[in-house]
Design a protein around this motif. Structure first.
Motif, PDB file in Angstrom:
ATOM      1  N   ILE A  11       0.836  -1.199   0.000  1.00 46.12           N
ATOM      2  CA  ILE A  11       0.000   0.000   0.000  1.00 46.12           C
ATOM      3  C   ILE A  11       0.874   1.252   0.000  1.00 46.12           C
ATOM      4  O   ILE A  11       1.867   1.337   0.722  1.00 46.12           O
ATOM      5  N   ARG A  12       0.530   2.230  -0.841  1.00 44.83           N
ATOM      6  CA  ARG A  12       1.327   3.458  -0.959  1.00 44.83           C
ATOM      7  C   ARG A  12       0.992   4.411   0.184  1.00 44.83           C
ATOM      8  O   ARG A  12      -0.171   4.780   0.383  1.00 44.83           O
ATOM      9  N   ILE A  13       2.018   4.811   0.905  1.00 46.72           N
ATOM     10  CA  ILE A  13       1.857   5.646   2.104  1.00 46.72           C
ATOM     11  C   ILE A  13       2.758   6.864   2.000  1.00 46.72           C
ATOM     12  O   ILE A  13       3.914   6.757   1.586  1.00 46.72           O
ATOM     13  N   PHE A  32       7.706   8.707   0.896  1.00 48.26           N
ATOM     14  CA  PHE A  32       6.766   7.877   0.142  1.00 48.26           C
ATOM     15  C   PHE A  32       7.200   6.424   0.243  1.00 48.26           C
ATOM     16  O   PHE A  32       8.320   6.080  -0.127  1.00 48.26           O
ATOM     17  N   PHE A  33       6.310   5.595   0.742  1.00 41.03           N
ATOM     18  CA  PHE A  33       6.638   4.190   0.966  1.00 41.03           C
ATOM     19  C   PHE A  33       5.643   3.278   0.286  1.00 41.03           C
ATOM     20  O   PHE A  33       4.462   3.621   0.136  1.00 41.03           O
ATOM     21  N   ARG A  34       6.126   2.097  -0.102  1.00 41.66           N
ATOM     22  CA  ARG A  34       5.246   1.000  -0.486  1.00 41.66           C
ATOM     23  C   ARG A  34       5.248   0.030   0.687  1.00 41.66           C
ATOM     24  O   ARG A  34       6.255  -0.624   0.969  1.00 41.66           O
ATOM     25  N   ASP A  40      10.147   5.114  -1.859  1.00 42.30           N
ATOM     26  CA  ASP A  40      10.056   5.489  -3.265  1.00 42.30           C
ATOM     27  C   ASP A  40      10.378   6.957  -3.529  1.00 42.30           C
ATOM     28  O   ASP A  40      10.575   7.346  -4.678  1.00 42.30           O
ATOM     29  N   GLY A  41      10.398   7.776  -2.497  1.00 44.42           N
ATOM     30  CA  GLY A  41      10.670   9.198  -2.723  1.00 44.42           C
ATOM     31  C   GLY A  41      10.602   9.978  -1.432  1.00 44.42           C
ATOM     32  O   GLY A  41      10.126   9.480  -0.411  1.00 44.42           O
ATOM     33  N   VAL A  42      11.125  11.198  -1.496  1.00 48.61           N
ATOM     34  CA  VAL A  42      11.170  12.077  -0.325  1.00 48.61           C
ATOM     35  C   VAL A  42      10.816  13.487  -0.764  1.00 48.61           C
ATOM     36  O   VAL A  42      11.189  13.922  -1.856  1.00 48.61           O
ATOM     37  N   MET A  43      10.082  14.198   0.078  1.00 47.15           N
ATOM     38  CA  MET A  43       9.834  15.618  -0.169  1.00 47.15           C
ATOM     39  C   MET A  43       9.940  16.381   1.146  1.00 47.15           C
ATOM     40  O   MET A  43       9.915  15.780   2.219  1.00 47.15           O
ATOM     41  N   ARG A  44      10.068  17.703   1.051  1.00 51.02           N
ATOM     42  CA  ARG A  44      10.204  18.507   2.264  1.00 51.02           C
ATOM     43  C   ARG A  44       9.402  19.785   2.135  1.00 51.02           C
ATOM     44  O   ARG A  44       9.068  20.234   1.043  1.00 51.02           O
ATOM     45  N   ALA A 180      11.050   8.691   7.828  1.00 52.05           N
ATOM     46  CA  ALA A 180      10.826  10.140   7.717  1.00 52.05           C
ATOM     47  C   ALA A 180      11.525  10.865   8.862  1.00 52.05           C
ATOM     48  O   ALA A 180      12.137  11.924   8.671  1.00 52.05           O
ATOM     49  N   HIS A 181      11.454  10.288  10.062  1.00 54.02           N
ATOM     50  CA  HIS A 181      12.109  10.884  11.230  1.00 54.02           C
ATOM     51  C   HIS A 181      13.630  10.888  11.065  1.00 54.02           C
ATOM     52  O   HIS A 181      14.294  11.893  11.336  1.00 54.02           O
ATOM     53  N   LEU A 182      14.194   9.770  10.623  1.00 56.72           N
ATOM     54  CA  LEU A 182      15.646   9.679  10.451  1.00 56.72           C
ATOM     55  C   LEU A 182      16.138  10.696   9.425  1.00 56.72           C
ATOM     56  O   LEU A 182      17.168  11.348   9.623  1.00 56.72           O
TER      57      LEU A 182
END
Length: 196
Positions: A11-13, A32-34, A40-44, A180-182
């Motif tokens: 599931i895409r989270i 962005f996780f499966r 799968d990706g990162v944004m800020r 995301a925290h790391l």
């Protein structure tokens, strides 16, 4: 009205956490996780410390993302970011159509939160946003681990709990939030630290 969907292992989270409280503008990271396995990706983005802009900033992050159509769940680490900048999860759900799940390590002490908010502008408005998040549900991800607590919008608690358990692959905390925290703390502090 809840969104109906099948919970797949991948599931895409989009999981969002904030960085250390250094300065007035606090970085938030979206991972962005499966499921609980693949990043799968990162944004800020940046939100104001103890401000009132986290809901709008997070909503804009989601709406402007190239991954938007793939996201099935938004996962947040707690109800407030950057100190006491409250997130209106029902507003995010209504605007994006994507269910929101808030994950907390401990059961929130609403009295302590209310007392802390008295030192900030618009304490009642902030508390109303926090209270609007609704019922708090206990979730156990693994035997022997302390329970987590969740609140959700746009998804039934039992389905949200299943997603939390599914994605807690390497610790008690769902892997998307842990990563995301790391990333957030590593960027701001030079090295990741603390618990997600």
């Amino acid at each position: 009205m809840y969104r109906s969907f099948h919970i797949k292992n991948e599931i895409r989270i989009l999981a969002i956490d904030d960085s250390a409280l250094i300065g007035n503008q606090i970085m938030i990271i979206g991972a962005f996780f499966r499921g609980g396995e693949w990043l799968d990706g990162v944004m800020r983005a940046y939100i104001t410390r103890d401000g009132m802009d986290s809901t709008d900033i997070i909503t804009n992050m989601i709406m402007s993302s190239k991954h938007r159509e793939q996201i099935r769940v938004i996962m947040l680490d707690g109800m407030t970011y950057a100190g006491f900048n409250p997130v209106d999860i029902n507003y995010i759900w209504e605007l994006t159509g994507i269910p929101v799940v808030v994950v907390m390590r401990t059961y929130p002490d609403l009295r302590k939160i209310g007392d802390a908010l008295l030192h900030l502008p618009e304490p009642k408005k902030r508390m109303d946003i926090i209270l609007r998040a609704g019922n708090i549900t206990q979730v156990r991800t693994k035997p022997g681990y302390n329970p987590l607590y969740i609140q959700c919008a746009g998804i039934e608690a039992q389905h949200a709990a299943k997603i939390v358990r599914l994605t807690a692959t390497r610790s008690n905390i769902p892997e998307p939030l842990r990563v995301a925290h790391l990333i957030a703390t590593g960027i701001v502090l030079g090295e990741s630290r603390g618990k997600a």
